[in-house]
Design an enzyme around this catalytic site. Structure first.
Site, PDB file in Angstrom:
ATOM      1  N   PHE A  81      15.127 -11.380  -4.169  1.00 35.88           N
ATOM      2  CA  PHE A  81      15.305 -12.808  -3.895  1.00 35.88           C
ATOM      3  C   PHE A  81      16.534 -13.374  -4.593  1.00 35.88           C
ATOM      4  CE2 PHE A  81      10.596 -12.498  -3.608  1.00 35.88           C
ATOM      5  CZ  PHE A  81      10.395 -13.095  -2.392  1.00 35.88           C
ATOM      6  N   LYS A  85      21.765 -20.466  -3.664  1.00 35.19           N
ATOM      7  CA  LYS A  85      21.290 -20.871  -2.341  1.00 35.19           C
ATOM      8  C   LYS A  85      21.689 -22.275  -1.896  1.00 35.19           C
ATOM      9  CE  LYS A  85      16.922 -22.643  -4.031  1.00 35.19           C
ATOM     10  NZ  LYS A  85      15.479 -22.764  -3.880  1.00 35.19           N
ATOM     11  N   SER A 125      17.866 -15.204   6.033  1.00 37.35           N
ATOM     12  CA  SER A 125      17.701 -16.600   6.447  1.00 37.35           C
ATOM     13  C   SER A 125      17.994 -16.758   7.932  1.00 37.35           C
ATOM     14  CB  SER A 125      18.682 -17.450   5.639  1.00 37.35           C
ATOM     15  OG  SER A 125      18.796 -18.742   6.194  1.00 37.35           O
ATOM     16  N   TYR A 150      27.601 -19.482   1.779  1.00 36.64           N
ATOM     17  CA  TYR A 150      26.204 -19.075   1.530  1.00 36.64           C
ATOM     18  C   TYR A 150      25.657 -18.306   2.730  1.00 36.64           C
ATOM     19  CZ  TYR A 150      21.180 -19.356   1.854  1.00 36.64           C
ATOM     20  OH  TYR A 150      19.866 -19.021   2.059  1.00 36.64           O
ATOM     21  N   LYS A 154      24.480 -14.038   3.418  1.00 35.12           N
ATOM     22  CA  LYS A 154      23.261 -13.457   4.008  1.00 35.12           C
ATOM     23  C   LYS A 154      23.623 -12.475   5.114  1.00 35.12           C
ATOM     24  CE  LYS A 154      20.324 -15.464   1.349  1.00 35.12           C
ATOM     25  NZ  LYS A 154      19.605 -14.659   0.347  1.00 35.12           N
TER      26      LYS A 154
END
Ligand code: UFG
Length: 337
Positions: A81, A85, A125, A150, A154
């Site tokens: 994790f 973010k 995401s 960001y 991902k």
């Protein structure tokens, strides 16, 4: 008992996942650098599960510390994790985001390979889809050019993991989350936004609590049924449970590819106004709000097609938007104490 390393295990989704893992008889080791959370979260997890996870304060950017961790601790799988973010911050500090989210993933994968740890769940995401042409969004929807550094981290992370699975025994599942909200029923853990919240639900609860004067609705002129933007809000406890079933899929070797992707949402879209009304009704509160102009980078609508997760993981969201909004409010009240 399988041992699972949870990086970012004291964060919002991480902490809820640690609870579900411990409830499902996994032994949990947490790595967190405490950059966006506090040690009180460890107490919350321990109070809920009656079991204190092993905690290691490690910054994953410290390659030697990561190597030492793996040398000293044998783990069967990793849920990753730990990442920065905040979308807006990533636009202003892109290099910080690439360093925090990409360098750390590479170190982690290198150490996993070195130490023959083959199972990885990655925190991805729905941002990878951008504004999808077709709703609800399936895993086959095309990946769009990211709107922020960001979002780009991902996408790049998914590609790095894909490449790593091609040349090693690594098996991975990337869970693409829609909008996680709410907190644990016990009110012992929840979302801990630092400073002015950027996300809708903490902004709503802080407005209801009088910490913020007024909620701004970003955009009333979207092409949706009431003009406000639509998202798929999923209860964080349902989301946490998806990690447990994904891990079990890896351990029971049920996966159909070395890297699999699953959308994790409810399948239902709600507009900002619908969320506000649902919050007011669920908590018997009245919110101050006004419609302002759109927020840069926001999309019109996104909600998940969860057929694949339902079928392959046997997972389905169970809690409602109202459940999530009630727990979010109770948590906000708890933070005051
Ligand atoms: N919103 C408001 N007012 C606020 C905050 C949010 O109207 O004060 C609106 C947003 O414009 C959006 C919706 O509420 O329409 C949800 O906004 P959030 O910031 O809660 O969530 P986002 O959908 O923008 O962000 C989520 C994740 C990010 C991810 C992004 C990709 O939190 O990690 O989806 O689109 F990058």
């Amino acid at each position: 008992m399988k041992k699972i390393l949870v990086t970012g295990g004291l964060g919002y989704i991480g902490s809820h996942t640690v609870v579900e893992l411990q409830n499902s008889d996994f032994e949990v080791l947490i790595i967190d650098d405490l950059s966006n959370t506090t040690m009180t979260v460890l107490d919350g997890i321990t109070a809920i599960t009656n079991k204190k996870p092993n905690f290691f304060k490690i910054d994953l950017k410290n390659k030697d510390a990561v190597a030492n961790f793996f040398k000293e601790n044998k783990v069967d799988g990793v849920i990753h994790f730990a990442a920065s973010k905040a979308v807006g911050e990533s636009v202003k500090q892109p290099l910080k985001y690439y360093e925090n989210n990409i360098n750390t993933l590479i170190y982690l994968l290198q150490e996993m390979e070195q130490n023959k740890v083959k199972n990885l769940i990655f925190s991805s995401s729905c941002t990878v889809y951008g504004q999808a042409k077709v709703l609800p969004i399936t895993e086959k929807a095309p990946i769009k050019i990211a709107a922020s550094p960001y979002g780009n981290t991902k996408q790049i992370a998914e590609e790095i993991i894909a490449d790593a699975t091609k040349v090693s025994d690594l098996k991975a599942i990337a869970l693409r989350y829609f909008n996680p909200i709410g907190g644990h029923d016990s009110i012992l853990i929840g979302e801990l936004p630092i400073g002015e919240p950027q996300n809708l639900i903490p902004y709503i609860t802080q407005t209801a609590a009088g910490i913020r004067k007024e909620l701004s609705i970003f955009g009333g002129d979207y092409d949706t049924y009431d003009g406000t933007a639509v998202r798929d809000y999923i209860h964080v406890v349902d989301l946490a449970k998806a990690h447990v079933v994904a891990l079990q899929r890896l351990f029971t070797k049920k996966q159909k590819a070395a890297l699999e992707f699953f959308n994790i949402g409810t399948g239902k879209g709600s507009s900002v106004l619908e969320v506000i009304y649902a919050f007011e009704k669920a908590n018997n509160k009245t919110l101050n709000y006004k419609i302002v102009s759109r927020r840069a980078g926001d999309i019109t609508a996104a909600y998940a097609d969860t057929t694949l997760a339902n079928k392959e993981l046997g997972w389905k969201s169970e809690l409602t938007l109202e459940d999530a909004l009630r727990s979010a409010w109770l948590w906000q009240e708890e933070l005051k104490k």
